[in-house]
Design an enzyme around this catalytic site. Sequence first.
Site, short mmCIF file in Angstrom:
data_model
loop_
_atom_site.label_atom_id
_atom_site.label_comp_id
_atom_site.label_asym_id
_atom_site.label_seq_id
_atom_site.Cartn_x
_atom_site.Cartn_y
_atom_site.Cartn_z
N HIS A 288 3.61 5.76 -2.19
CA HIS A 288 2.57 6.76 -1.30
C HIS A 288 2.44 7.52 -0.04
O HIS A 288 2.46 6.80 0.75
CB HIS A 288 1.01 6.32 -1.74
CG HIS A 288 0.25 6.13 -2.58
ND1 HIS A 288 -0.93 5.95 -3.68
CD2 HIS A 288 1.12 6.04 -4.56
CE1 HIS A 288 -0.83 6.02 -4.69
NE2 HIS A 288 0.91 5.55 -5.46
N TYR B 50 -10.62 9.50 -2.24
CA TYR B 50 -11.33 8.70 -1.36
C TYR B 50 -12.61 10.12 -1.97
O TYR B 50 -12.61 11.22 -1.02
CB TYR B 50 -11.12 8.35 -0.20
CG TYR B 50 -10.70 7.48 -0.11
CD1 TYR B 50 -11.28 6.36 0.58
CD2 TYR B 50 -9.32 7.75 0.25
CE1 TYR B 50 -10.53 5.15 0.72
CE2 TYR B 50 -8.00 6.19 0.33
CZ TYR B 50 -9.21 4.96 0.42
OH TYR B 50 -7.70 4.13 0.88
N PRO C 239 -13.27 -2.74 2.72
CA PRO C 239 -12.13 -2.15 2.08
C PRO C 239 -11.53 -0.53 2.50
O PRO C 239 -10.58 -0.29 1.95
CB PRO C 239 -12.03 -2.82 0.82
CG PRO C 239 -13.60 -2.31 0.62
CD PRO C 239 -14.58 -3.34 2.16
N LYS D 46 -7.74 -2.25 5.16
CA LYS D 46 -7.22 -2.66 6.13
C LYS D 46 -6.95 -4.43 6.06
O LYS D 46 -6.42 -4.91 7.43
CB LYS D 46 -7.38 -2.34 7.61
CG LYS D 46 -7.33 -1.34 7.84
CD LYS D 46 -6.22 -0.68 8.45
CE LYS D 46 -5.39 0.41 8.20
NZ LYS D 46 -4.09 0.70 7.83
N TYR E 127 -3.75 5.01 9.01
CA TYR E 127 -4.24 4.85 7.77
C TYR E 127 -2.91 4.55 7.87
O TYR E 127 -2.42 3.02 6.42
CB TYR E 127 -4.26 5.78 6.43
CG TYR E 127 -4.85 5.36 5.66
CD1 TYR E 127 -6.11 5.38 4.73
CD2 TYR E 127 -3.86 5.39 4.26
CE1 TYR E 127 -6.01 4.79 3.70
CE2 TYR E 127 -3.50 5.41 3.33
CZ TYR E 127 -4.99 4.66 2.53
OH TYR E 127 -5.32 4.42 1.41
#
Length: 390
Positions: A72, A201, A293, A297, A385
């Site tokens: 991704h 998200y 979550p 990580k 990220y």
Amino acid sequence: MRTKVAIIGSGPSGLLLGQLLTGAGIDNVIVDRVGRDYILGRVRAGVLEEGTVGLIDQAKAGARMHAEGLPHEGFSLAFDGRDHRIDLSALTGGKKVMVYGQTEMTRDLIERREASGALTVYEAANVLPHDFDGLKPYLTYEKDGSTQRIDCDFIAGCDGFHGVSRKAVPERSMRTVEKIYPFGWLGILAEVPPVSHELIYANHARGFALCSMRSRHRSRYYIQCPLTERIDDWSDDRFWDELRRRLPAHHAEALLTAPSFEKSIAQLRSFVAEPMRFGRMFLVGDAAHIVPPTGAKGLNLAASDVHYLFSGLVEYYQDCSDAGIEVYSRLALARVWKAVRFSWWMTTVMHRFPDAGDFEQRIQEAELDYLTHSRAAATALAENYVGLSY
């Protein structure tokens, strides 16, 4: 029995450490209280940083990950009824993440370990570390009606938040820091194609939602919920209806549904134990730290712990130097706290807190607006990220 490194726990961190050590010619034994089938039956997250992917490759367990995993290069922040894409690759000089289920990663490491001939002892009862504050640590456990002992040079506690490793440390020798968030995540797994090819998200007035996946045909979805909710009160239809409400209209319309085959509610918490080294025993992964979550990580922090510990042990055995193991806790915790900060920040930005007033809500909206209109802010998000450097 004697070995150089005794590893408690055959989850991803224990298996990864064990296979790296085996590849470097450092004898090790893994001991776990549960069986192989139980371990492979656990469903966990699977967004892997490039550093984690590199360690799996170094352990020679990455072939299936590269064949079946989903690279991704971005993800979406959804709010105000719209998608706002964070282009990870463009913002970080070509870096990306790999979506590959933790269960599959674990299976690959188990198969690689079995092929290498390294020993794993499953279904070992009453595993206990001993004398790790001295020069001759050892483990004891019960198996087949008798007590067994493994003498070793070092012990790696890779046995998770509820494991015996951290519990064996005297309270006076450890400091713990914890934050409990006032909500949970209700999650389901279903055999349906994901609603988007990248993660979404979503920040919504009804609460946070996450659209994720385990493969091109298996989807993982979450919604924020009060801690008082009960799984039995959530039918699949109720879940799908609530998820649609929290997504932008075009995603809600495209969402495919099916009966779920796994459903759970997870409480969100941050937890750190300091230090992560106690004489000749080292805490690794969830044994030392837990993160929400939201930032993906948890597994990646376990992998970075493995990186630092493996490097230190290689230096010890190949160069006869204590330098690497002496700095393990400091290096690991420096990265842990950066990830704890990022996970806390992302959780704060994306969730609706029950005690938040108008001021907090407007600050959250301003933060989201800034993130999607400032390249500098988006870059900071993207760098965290995809994973900070080891």
